[in-house]
Scaffold this active site. Structure first.
Site, PDB file in Angstrom:
ATOM      1  CD  GLU A 408      -2.886   0.705   2.410  1.00  0.00           C
ATOM      2  OE1 GLU A 408      -2.806   1.455   3.384  1.00  0.00           O
ATOM      3  OE2 GLU A 408      -3.652  -0.274   2.337  1.00  0.00           O
ATOM      4  CG  HIS A 493      -4.016  -6.486   8.683  1.00  0.00           C
ATOM      5  ND1 HIS A 493      -3.431  -6.332   7.437  1.00  0.00           N
ATOM      6  CD2 HIS A 493      -4.631  -5.299   8.953  1.00  0.00           C
ATOM      7  CE1 HIS A 493      -3.680  -5.115   6.983  1.00  0.00           C
ATOM      8  NE2 HIS A 493      -4.409  -4.478   7.892  1.00  0.00           N
ATOM      9  CG  ASN A 531      -7.985  -4.338   5.375  1.00  0.00           C
ATOM     10  OD1 ASN A 531      -9.138  -4.716   5.468  1.00  0.00           O
ATOM     11  ND2 ASN A 531      -7.415  -3.573   6.271  1.00  0.00           N
TER      12      ASN A 531
END
Length: 552
Positions: A408, A493, A531
């Site tokens: 990202e 995460h 994600n």
């Protein structure tokens, strides 16, 4: 990445931009970096009502949900729609009262009493900048961000009504279908991509940035520089969907509304444009009249009740974390939705201490970090990334098929020109850890080793070594400590610990105890390739539909 769900009636009132599924996410990349929306104000009033009437000692409830994050919110909504009364137990605050600055949430650049969960010193994901340490002392408080430290990793988690949706960057990503078999091998991809991913995207309010506006927006200059560097090195570059209100973002850029993303808000909550669960699933759940929430309550035990159902022991705490009351509640069904770490720790404890001895040997296993690793690059003077940077990432570099990494293009909203590009990578990391119960210390422990991050670094280097070689640039070494390139000490995460089809059946029913369910990220074995919160939401939609059809 993924598919493009069709617009549905559930999306009415959202931005007119198309719902999409894309790739990757960031929770705390903007670590350097009022008043609420009408929807926020409405749910704030509901939250206040919840806080005023916490669950009573001796109460009996048809369904008790432990946690108010993505899985728990889906379960609460769908159970309520099916006519079941639901009580949600949330360890964090309601986040419905403004601070002395008139805002509910603290700014990322100025952490204060609201920012950290029961810490006296901040632990920011980016710990240093230009040779200066960033962490500072803060008052002990039940703040919004938990930096939970295990032996080899720091796990960042949201604390409050809405869970992780309060503190992440809102990157709402559906994995590429060709990668799904490695994510949830026991789940039918056809039903997920045909029904449950579209349902989750609609329910969460997922949309993407207007590509035309992106090309001229000052606040995304950093992303355009990232695109140029990626494409010059031959990498694919994609827009990343989000749950931010893009119409509001454009107004922020125009200066016609209070700034939120353009004020760097992300790590400790967002006061305006982000559609957290408070504005989506939880708002709809409350509107049924069948869902109540007890903030500042934590579950310490679940045992079978003599007359059927389960006895749930709950501690009420104050804002300094001190227990002020202990309650016993009887629940016909219990849904574990405290997040991968919270659910795993509780189940490991319950099995080891004999509260739920029939839980099987898979409890606590299959935990992973979603391959998270961060880095920064020092660009040339002619590649300025901009003083004004939106804290909401919107694009990334896709090298998953060739190198096992998606990076990202993340913000570094310092308010000054840094000439720096910053990235959060999600990678194919094969390592899996296990939670176990330390009886002497009376706590759950995780055996993750920092050295296990090396596959993630290797995967990320397939992107950034090539870009640095092409551009004649170098890695930043001032962000994670002295002369340290890689942010390999954390995850945003956490996934696994009660894996679907192993610790549970294929719909989250815990083996050994009819009426007990796992419905959060603990079900997913360590990696989603992107994600994870859309996958957590979609899996919860799938599982709760089956549970309602068969078990109720």
């Amino acid at each position: 990445m993924g598919t493009t769900p069709k617009r549905s009636p559930a999306s009415d009132g959202l931005s007119r931009r198309r719902f999409v599924t894309g790739t990757s996410s960031i929770l705390g990349a903007a670590a350097l970096a009022g008043h609420a929306t009408q929807a926020h104000a409405r749910t704030t009033a509901a939250t206040a009502a919840d806080a005023a009437a916490p669950v009573a000692d001796g109460a009996t409830v048809p369904a008790l949900v432990i946690g108010s994050g993505y899985g728990g919110s889906v379960a609460a909504l769908r159970l309520a729609e099916a006519g079941v009364d639901v009580h949600m137990i949330e360890m964090g605050k309601a986040w419905d009262t403004p601070g002395s600055d008139g805002k509910i949430f603290a700014n990322t650049t100025s952490p204060d009493i609201r920012s950290y969960w029961l810490r006296t010193r901040t632990k920011q994901p980016i710990s240093n900048f230009l040779g200066f340490p960033l962490d500072k002392n803060v008052p002990l408080h039940t703040g919004i961000l938990d930096a939970e430290e295990f032996g080899g990793i720091v796990v960042y988690q949201g604390r409050g009504v809405g869970g992780g949706s309060l503190v992440n960057g809102g990157m709402a990503v559906t994995p590429r279908r060709e990668n799904f078999g490695a994510v949830l091998p026991t789940v039918d991809a056809g039903e997920m991509y045909g029904t449950y991913y579209p349902r989750a995207n609609a329910g969460l309010g997922v949309a993407t940035i207007d590509p035309g506006w992106f090309e001229t927006a000052e606040c995304y200059q950093y992303a355009r520089v990232g695109r140029k560097h990626a494409q010059r090195s031959g990498f694919g570059f994609v827009f990343v969907p989000d749950v931010y209100d893009w119409d509001y973002m454009e107004k922020e850029q125009a200066g016609t509304v209070p700034k939120s993303a353009l004020a760097g808000e992300i790590l400790y909550g967002n006061n305006h444009g982000k559609k957290s669960l408070q504005q989506t699933y939880l708002a709809r759940a409350r509107a049924t009249g069948r869902v109540t929430i007890s903030p500042l309550h934590r579950v310490t035990s679940v045992t079978p009740a003599a007359g059927g159902g389960f006895t749930v022991t709950i501690e009420q705490i104050n804002t300094e974390g001190t227990t002020t009351a202990t309650k016993s509640v009887t629940a016909e069904r219990v849904f574990f939705a405290a997040g991968s770490v919270g659910t795993s720790k509780l189940l490991v404890k319950l099995k080891a201490t004999g509260a739920l001895p029939r839980l099987n040997g898979e409890i606590g296993k299959g935990w992973g970090d979603n391959g998270n690793v961060m880095c920064g690059r020092a660009n040339h003077m002619w590649d300025a990334t901009g003083k004004l940077q939106s804290s909401i990432p919107t694009a990334g570099i896709d090298n998953w098929a060739a190198g096992g990494a998606f990076a990202e293009v993340a913000p570094l909203p310092t308010g000054i020109e840094t000439y720096a590009s910053f990235y959060l990578s999600i990678t194919k990391n094969p390592h899996r850890a296990e939670f176990t119960w330390n009886a002497a210390a009376q706590r759950a422990e995780l055996n993750w080793q920092t050295a296990w991050k090396q596959p993630s670094i290797t995967a990320a280097k397939t992107i950034f070594d090539k870009i640095n070689s092409k551009e004649g640039t170098i890695y930043r070494t001032d962000l994670f400590g002295t002369y340290k390139i890689w942010g390999d000490h954390l995850t945003y995460h956490p996934l696994g610990g009660a894996v679907l089809g192993k610790a549970t059946d294929n719909y989250g029913r815990l083996h050994g105890y009819p009426g007990l369910y796992v419905i959060d990220g603990a079900l997913i074995p360590g990696n989603t390739s992107v994600n994870p919160f859309v996958t957590i939401t979609a899996l919860a939609e799938r599982n709760i539909e089956k549970i309602i059809d068969v078990d109720l």
